[in-house]
Scaffold this active site. Structure first.
Site, short mmCIF file in Angstrom:
data_model
loop_
_atom_site.label_atom_id
_atom_site.label_comp_id
_atom_site.label_asym_id
_atom_site.label_seq_id
_atom_site.Cartn_x
_atom_site.Cartn_y
_atom_site.Cartn_z
N CYS A 264 36.67 9.08 69.59
CA CYS A 264 36.57 7.66 69.21
C CYS A 264 35.70 7.01 70.28
CB CYS A 264 37.95 7.02 69.15
SG CYS A 264 39.05 7.80 67.98
N PRO A 267 31.90 1.76 71.87
CA PRO A 267 30.45 1.71 72.18
C PRO A 267 30.02 2.56 73.38
CG PRO A 267 31.56 -0.23 73.08
CD PRO A 267 32.61 0.59 72.39
N GLY A 268 30.88 3.46 73.83
CA GLY A 268 30.38 4.45 74.78
C GLY A 268 30.78 4.26 76.23
N LYS A 270 33.41 5.19 77.79
CA LYS A 270 33.97 6.41 78.38
C LYS A 270 33.03 7.60 78.20
CE LYS A 270 38.43 4.34 77.97
NZ LYS A 270 38.02 3.27 76.98
N ASP A 288 32.33 8.75 66.16
CA ASP A 288 32.95 7.47 65.80
C ASP A 288 32.63 7.21 64.33
OD1 ASP A 288 34.04 4.99 67.78
OD2 ASP A 288 33.47 4.39 65.77
N ASP A 315 34.63 10.27 60.25
CA ASP A 315 36.05 10.17 60.55
C ASP A 315 36.48 11.39 61.36
OD1 ASP A 315 38.86 10.24 60.45
OD2 ASP A 315 38.85 9.02 58.62
N ASP A 332 40.47 8.26 72.66
CA ASP A 332 40.66 6.86 73.09
C ASP A 332 40.78 6.06 71.80
OD1 ASP A 332 40.68 4.71 74.95
OD2 ASP A 332 38.58 4.30 74.51
N CYS A 385 44.52 0.92 74.88
CA CYS A 385 44.58 -0.28 75.73
C CYS A 385 45.67 -1.20 75.20
CB CYS A 385 43.23 -0.97 75.82
SG CYS A 385 42.62 -1.60 74.25
C1 LIG Z 1 39.20 1.89 71.50
S1 LIG Z 1 37.74 1.99 70.63
C2 LIG Z 1 36.87 3.21 71.55
C3 LIG Z 1 36.24 2.70 72.82
C4 LIG Z 1 35.37 3.76 73.49
N1 LIG Z 1 36.11 4.96 73.76
C5 LIG Z 1 34.77 3.25 74.79
O1 LIG Z 1 35.26 3.56 75.86
O2 LIG Z 1 33.77 2.51 74.72
C6 LIG Z 1 38.20 2.89 69.21
C7 LIG Z 1 37.07 3.37 68.35
O3 LIG Z 1 37.62 4.22 67.34
C8 LIG Z 1 36.79 4.16 66.20
N2 LIG Z 1 37.56 4.73 65.08
C9 LIG Z 1 38.59 4.18 64.39
N3 LIG Z 1 39.08 5.05 63.50
C10 LIG Z 1 38.35 6.19 63.61
C11 LIG Z 1 38.36 7.44 62.95
N4 LIG Z 1 39.24 7.72 61.99
N5 LIG Z 1 37.45 8.37 63.34
C12 LIG Z 1 36.55 8.10 64.30
N6 LIG Z 1 36.49 6.92 64.97
C13 LIG Z 1 37.38 5.99 64.62
C14 LIG Z 1 36.43 2.69 66.11
O4 LIG Z 1 35.24 2.53 65.38
C15 LIG Z 1 36.29 2.31 67.60
O5 LIG Z 1 34.94 2.36 67.98
#
Ligand SMILES: C[S@@+](CC[C@H](N)C(=O)[O-])C[C@H]1O[C@@H](n2cnc3c(N)ncnc32)[C@H](O)[C@@H]1O
Length: 453
Positions: A264, A267-268, A270, A288, A315, A332, A385
């Site tokens: 997940c 926007p990057g 991590k 993502d 997904d 994450d 978070c």
């Molecule tokens: C907490 S944010 C991630 C932040 C990111 N790790 C960072 O540090 O910048 C969660 C992310 O999960 C993505 N997301 C939600 N459901 C998902 C799925 N089933 N498969 C892949 N990504 C998913 C969302 O689009 C979102 O960008």
């Protein structure tokens, strides 16, 4: 442009937010279209975010002092009253007469001349009954309602926090979530050093300080203006990332040459940290399901000069091609964000217990499928978070109960984050204790060879 234009901009922004717009998106839209100077932009931002955060408290004052309850007032008048009461109650640098006059003016300018008397009377009454020793707001006996009204949170969040930490800690946590958030930077060690960045900021008269335990973190002290104009941004010397988010990648502890999946990733924040710690050697699959957010990931990676990233849109529950591929995986996951309510003024009003339950299902599914993408003996880090046990401890307990080949693994004793680990083996960052965003993170290792197949 003067401060009355800032109040008008705040009013128009709040009007959109009350129609359903996200607070940060609506404010950004109005600020972009305006020609307010920096001071008034800051003032408008304070008014918008403050009024949204403190909505429940401000409504309680209207309920107490108005002839009509807050929800019976015309929406725009309620918004104008929020703006006036917010300034009277929480901003100490504006004279009372100025607050009352400008708020009455705001009502007239927006075609509510007929109701400007109501605005005038209510604000004057609030001022009349305020004394240095007496809060004019009358609070109920019931603890949950009392804290909910005083700190402006929905009851279900107060109940959740009281259950975990008791009254005194809940008050501190609520208070923290009502403050303006700090901005932390993460220095890119592939391009510079923390000392060089400190020196550049000092030369620009911007105060920064290091964060204990975190080798790449600097906190900006005081307001700085646009982030993109700060020294070293364009050069990719640093990225904005809260200290607690930096801890997650230290827990993952990626090594040069490894294959890592960030399931997940957008926007990057991590992903880019992972690549920095791997010295840009190896491969990171950044997955993502939101293409627009992945675009931001690519822009960030480009600015930071990072090359080992492979984007994967879709997904993350369905990537069977990744089975047994990765040395480590980061999950994450999307969450209710209860650890970062100070960064999203309207989030406390948007989240619901029902939404949390739905998120917990998605989190479990992502964890289950993500665990299959790791090589036998590999590592998985799960993080959120939020401060909701259903999305944190419970997800992990359920996963371990149904996946006997996985167990919690502590970070190495010399890891920068070792001292944060709880007796249960996970890390739960409480903002008011650590002065960072609220976060939950845990590291798991698969034990049985071949069990994943
Ligand atoms: C907490 S944010 C991630 C932040 C990111 N790790 C960072 O540090 O910048 C969660 C992310 O999960 C993505 N997301 C939600 N459901 C998902 C799925 N089933 N498969 C892949 N990504 C998913 C969302 O689009 C979102 O960008």
């Amino acid at each position: 442009m003067n401060s009355q234009n800032a109040r008008q901009l705040a009013f128009l922004t709040l009007r959109d937010i009350h129609k359903g717009a996200y607070a940060d998106v609506a404010l950004d839209r109005f600020l972009r279209a305006s020609n307010l100077n920096d001071i008034n932009r800051k003032f408008a931002t304070e008014l918008v975010y403050g009024s949204v955060r403190r909505q429940r408290t401000l409504d309680a004052i209207i309920d107490q002092l108005g002839k009509k309850k807050a929800h019976q007032q015309p929406t725009d008048i309620r918004t104008i009253l929020h703006l006036g009461l917010y300034q009277l109650r929480y901003l100490t640098n504006i004279p009372v007469s100025a607050v009352i006059n400008t708020t009455v003016e705001l009502a007239k300018e927006n075609k509510f001349a007929g109701l400007s008397g109501v605005v005038n009377a209510l604000l004057r009454q609030y001022d009349r009954i305020s004394t240095p020793n007496q809060d004019p707001l009358i609070l109920p006996e019931n603890l949950v309602e009392r804290l909910g009204i005083f700190y402006s949170f929905p009851d279900w969040i107060i109940e959740l926090w009281l259950k975990q930490w008791g009254e005194a800690e809940t008050e501190k946590l609520c208070d923290w979530m009502n403050q303006t958030p700090a901005i932390d930077l993460r220095i890119n060690p592939l391009k510079t050093t923390i000392e060089e960045v400190e020196t550049a900021f000092k030369a620009a008269d911007i105060l920064v300080r290091k964060i204990p335990h975190l080798p790449q973190a600097l906190r900006l002290m005081g307001s700085t203006g646009a982030i993109q104009k700060l020294p070293g941004f364009q050069e990719g010397f640093w990225t904005v990332q809260d200290s607690s988010a930096q801890m997650v990648t230290h827990l993952l502890d990626p090594q040069p040459g490894e294959i890592i999946i960030d399931a997940c990733a957008a926007p990057g924040g991590k992903t880019t940290h992972i690549v920095e710690l791997m010295q840009d050697v190896g491969k990171v699959w950044s997955c993502d399901r939101t293409p627009s957010r992945l675009k931001k990931l690519q822009q960030n990676a480009q600015r930071l000069g990072l090359k080992s990233i492979e984007i994967c849109t879709g997904d993350s529950r369905n990537f069977s091609q990744f089975t047994n591929l990765a040395d480590r995986i980061l999950l994450d996951v999307p969450c209710s964000g209860l650890g970062t309510l100070h960064r999203h003024a309207d989030a406390r009003w948007r989240q619901t217990p029902e939404n949390v339950k739905e998120l917990a299902i998605l989190q479990k599914e992502l964890l289950d499928s993500g665990s299959k993408y790791v090589k036998p003996g590999g590592i998985l880090v799960y993080s959120t978070c939020t401060l909701h046990p259903l999305e944190n401890e419970q997800v992990i307990k359920d996963f371990l109960a149904s996946h006997p080949n996985w167990q919690i693994e502590l970070p190495a004793a010399n890891s920068p984050i070792y001292s944060f680990v709880a007796p249960e083996g996970w890390i739960k960052v409480l903002p008011h204790r650590e002065q960072m965003d609220g976060f939950f993170m845990v590291r798991l290792r698969s034990t049985a060879e071949g069990f994943n197949k």
